[in-house]
Design a protein around this motif. Structure first.
Motif, PDB file in Angstrom:
ATOM      1  N   MET A  41     -38.690  37.604   0.834  1.00  0.00           N
ATOM      2  CA  MET A  41     -39.318  39.160   1.677  1.00  0.00           C
ATOM      3  C   MET A  41     -38.854  38.049   3.073  1.00  0.00           C
ATOM      4  N   THR A  42     -39.482  37.527   3.795  1.00  0.00           N
ATOM      5  CA  THR A  42     -39.564  37.041   4.545  1.00  0.00           C
ATOM      6  C   THR A  42     -38.396  36.678   5.686  1.00  0.00           C
ATOM      7  N   LEU A  43     -37.276  35.909   4.409  1.00  0.00           N
ATOM      8  CA  LEU A  43     -35.932  36.222   4.867  1.00  0.00           C
ATOM      9  C   LEU A  43     -35.131  37.234   5.217  1.00  0.00           C
ATOM     10  N   LEU A  44     -35.512  38.278   4.320  1.00  0.00           N
ATOM     11  CA  LEU A  44     -34.287  39.835   4.089  1.00  0.00           C
ATOM     12  C   LEU A  44     -34.832  40.018   5.439  1.00  0.00           C
ATOM     13  N   VAL A  45     -36.066  39.515   6.029  1.00  0.00           N
ATOM     14  CA  VAL A  45     -36.929  40.804   6.866  1.00  0.00           C
ATOM     15  C   VAL A  45     -35.903  39.747   8.294  1.00  0.00           C
ATOM     16  N   ALA A  46     -36.415  38.429   8.179  1.00  0.00           N
ATOM     17  CA  ALA A  46     -35.386  37.911   9.053  1.00  0.00           C
ATOM     18  C   ALA A  46     -34.544  37.715   9.412  1.00  0.00           C
ATOM     19  N   SER A  47     -33.148  38.076   8.714  1.00  0.00           N
ATOM     20  CA  SER A  47     -31.493  38.000   8.666  1.00  0.00           C
ATOM     21  C   SER A  47     -31.476  39.381   8.814  1.00  0.00           C
ATOM     22  N   LEU A  48     -31.822  40.413   8.269  1.00  0.00           N
ATOM     23  CA  LEU A  48     -32.149  41.637   8.571  1.00  0.00           C
ATOM     24  C   LEU A  48     -32.257  42.076  10.415  1.00  0.00           C
ATOM     25  N   CYS A  49     -33.417  41.073  11.317  1.00  0.00           N
ATOM     26  CA  CYS A  49     -33.812  41.389  12.265  1.00  0.00           C
ATOM     27  C   CYS A  49     -32.866  40.300  13.144  1.00  0.00           C
ATOM     28  N   ALA A  50     -31.982  39.405  12.644  1.00  0.00           N
ATOM     29  CA  ALA A  50     -31.046  38.295  13.920  1.00  0.00           C
ATOM     30  C   ALA A  50     -29.531  39.112  13.662  1.00  0.00           C
ATOM     31  N   ALA A  51     -29.662  39.908  12.263  1.00  0.00           N
ATOM     32  CA  ALA A  51     -27.888  40.407  12.323  1.00  0.00           C
ATOM     33  C   ALA A  51     -27.433  41.431  13.730  1.00  0.00           C
ATOM     34  N   PRO A  52     -28.500  41.919  13.937  1.00  0.00           N
ATOM     35  CA  PRO A  52     -27.706  43.152  15.392  1.00  0.00           C
ATOM     36  C   PRO A  52     -27.414  42.110  16.335  1.00  0.00           C
ATOM     37  N   ILE A  92     -28.259  33.666   9.331  1.00  0.00           N
ATOM     38  CA  ILE A  92     -29.920  32.914   9.108  1.00  0.00           C
ATOM     39  C   ILE A  92     -30.338  32.818   8.116  1.00  0.00           C
ATOM     40  N   TRP A  93     -29.948  33.744   6.778  1.00  0.00           N
ATOM     41  CA  TRP A  93     -30.763  33.238   5.040  1.00  0.00           C
ATOM     42  C   TRP A  93     -30.788  32.190   5.234  1.00  0.00           C
ATOM     43  N   PHE A  94     -29.044  31.139   5.643  1.00  0.00           N
ATOM     44  CA  PHE A  94     -29.137  30.387   4.833  1.00  0.00           C
ATOM     45  C   PHE A  94     -30.055  28.715   5.611  1.00  0.00           C
ATOM     46  N   LEU A  95     -30.013  29.128   6.467  1.00  0.00           N
ATOM     47  CA  LEU A  95     -30.254  27.707   7.957  1.00  0.00           C
ATOM     48  C   LEU A  95     -32.351  28.081   6.654  1.00  0.00           C
ATOM     49  N   ALA A  96     -32.737  29.103   7.595  1.00  0.00           N
ATOM     50  CA  ALA A  96     -34.287  29.895   6.825  1.00  0.00           C
ATOM     51  C   ALA A  96     -34.350  29.037   5.855  1.00  0.00           C
ATOM     52  N   ARG A  97     -33.321  29.093   4.613  1.00  0.00           N
ATOM     53  CA  ARG A  97     -34.234  28.621   3.144  1.00  0.00           C
ATOM     54  C   ARG A  97     -34.032  27.800   3.477  1.00  0.00           C
ATOM     55  N   TYR A  98     -32.971  27.105   4.200  1.00  0.00           N
ATOM     56  CA  TYR A  98     -32.895  25.107   3.221  1.00  0.00           C
ATOM     57  C   TYR A  98     -34.035  24.549   4.544  1.00  0.00           C
ATOM     58  N   LEU A 150     -36.470  26.479   7.315  1.00  0.00           N
ATOM     59  CA  LEU A 150     -37.438  26.470   7.129  1.00  0.00           C
ATOM     60  C   LEU A 150     -39.009  27.287   6.488  1.00  0.00           C
ATOM     61  N   VAL A 151     -38.091  27.703   5.370  1.00  0.00           N
ATOM     62  CA  VAL A 151     -39.374  28.028   4.552  1.00  0.00           C
ATOM     63  C   VAL A 151     -40.956  27.449   3.858  1.00  0.00           C
ATOM     64  N   GLU A 152     -40.056  26.028   3.783  1.00  0.00           N
ATOM     65  CA  GLU A 152     -41.085  25.300   3.785  1.00  0.00           C
ATOM     66  C   GLU A 152     -42.176  24.602   4.479  1.00  0.00           C
ATOM     67  N   GLN A 153     -41.767  24.706   5.582  1.00  0.00           N
ATOM     68  CA  GLN A 153     -42.748  23.384   6.421  1.00  0.00           C
ATOM     69  C   GLN A 153     -42.592  24.762   8.170  1.00  0.00           C
ATOM     70  N   TYR A 154     -42.580  25.917   8.148  1.00  0.00           N
ATOM     71  CA  TYR A 154     -42.262  26.871   8.703  1.00  0.00           C
ATOM     72  C   TYR A 154     -42.552  28.329   8.560  1.00  0.00           C
ATOM     73  N   LEU A 155     -43.243  28.810   7.867  1.00  0.00           N
ATOM     74  CA  LEU A 155     -43.133  29.919   6.590  1.00  0.00           C
ATOM     75  C   LEU A 155     -43.843  30.836   7.385  1.00  0.00           C
ATOM     76  N   ARG A 156     -45.182  30.694   8.052  1.00  0.00           N
ATOM     77  CA  ARG A 156     -45.800  31.479   8.696  1.00  0.00           C
ATOM     78  C   ARG A 156     -44.937  31.558  10.208  1.00  0.00           C
ATOM     79  N   TYR A 157     -44.431  30.125  10.820  1.00  0.00           N
ATOM     80  CA  TYR A 157     -43.471  30.747  12.281  1.00  0.00           C
ATOM     81  C   TYR A 157     -42.829  31.827  11.592  1.00  0.00           C
ATOM     82  N   LEU A 158     -41.763  31.550  10.936  1.00  0.00           N
ATOM     83  CA  LEU A 158     -40.970  32.727  10.721  1.00  0.00           C
ATOM     84  C   LEU A 158     -41.901  34.284  10.238  1.00  0.00           C
ATOM     85  N   GLN A 159     -42.301  34.246   9.309  1.00  0.00           N
ATOM     86  CA  GLN A 159     -43.549  35.109   9.286  1.00  0.00           C
ATOM     87  C   GLN A 159     -43.877  36.131  10.753  1.00  0.00           C
TER      88      GLN A 159
END
Length: 229
Positions: free
Chosen positions: A1-12, A57-63, A65-74
């Motif tokens: 869900m975090t990845l989906l929201v980040a990607s949707l917000c960045a796409a525009p 964004i999905w790819f970059l965040a998934r590989y 950011l997610v593990e180390q920086y999940l809180r910041y991404l949220q």
């Protein structure tokens, strides 16, 4: 869900960035076909850029950011969502909207007043032409022109259909003069006549000479049952 929201917000952002760069690089197209081509390129290229940006964004965040920086991404997701919602609300508030009432029609009555000296002997409806800011069905009343002391008054009314904001223009010898109307977005009751007011201080350019001292306007809003005058 975090990845989906980040990607949707960045796409525009990718869409607007591509569109703005495209328009900036083609700021002086020659001819209507070239301008149309730039518009198509900015629009459809922007959609492609948004689609690409979503997966990037999905790819970059998934590989990365997610593990180390999940809180910041949220946190980014929360800020981005609030920002996009605020932008949308600001944009939607400025869009044209319809003015419909069950069993009633909206009517804006306007009177434009001019000093005799400003008209210099000419008919007031040949010098001053009211116009509503929006889609409307105007109903001039040259038969109701009257004189009061040193003033000549031009009555006019319209049925607004859709609008962006409550505003009247008066064309003074073909030069547009703005008069804002102090009405809520969707008035729910008829109002009394406003006071006589001078043109707005916010104009497209300098006011024609003598307009501020000699031209005033008043208005009222009415809800008229269908079949009544």
């Amino acid at each position: 869900m975090t990845l989906l929201v980040a990607s949707l917000c960045a796409a525009p952002l990718f869409y607007f960035l591509f569109a703005e760069i495209t328009i900036a690089l083609n700021s002086n197209p020659s001819g209507p076909d070239a301008r149309l081509g730039v518009a198509y390129l900015a629009t459809w290229g922007g959609f492609l850029a948004a689609f690409t940006g979503f997966f990037l964004i999905w790819f970059l965040a998934r590989y990365f950011l997610v593990e180390q920086y999940l809180r910041y991404l949220q946190i980014f997701d929360g800020i981005a969502l609030v920002g996009w919602i605020a932008l949308y609300l600001g944009w939607s508030d400025k869009q044209e909207y319809s003015l419909n009432y069950p069993d009633h029609r909206a009517v804006v009555e306007v009177e434009v007043r001019s000093t005799r000296s400003f008209l210099n002997g000419a008919a007031i409806d040949s010098i001053l032409i009211p116009q509503f800011y929006g889609q409307d069905l105007s109903n001039p009343h040259p038969d109701r022109i009257r004189e009061e002391g040193d003033f000549v008054i031009l009555p006019w009314e319209t049925t607004p259909i859709s609008l962006k904001r409550w505003e009247m223009f008066v064309f003074v010898r073909n030069e547009r003069v703005r008069f804002p109307l102090d009405l809520p977005k969707r008035p729910q009751a008829s109002t009394d006549w406003s006071g006589w007011m001078a043109p707005s201080g916010d104009q497209d350019g300098p006011l024609p000479e003598g307009v501020r001292q000699n031209i005033t306007l008043r208005y009222r809003f009415r809800l008229v049952p269908y079949g009544s005058q």
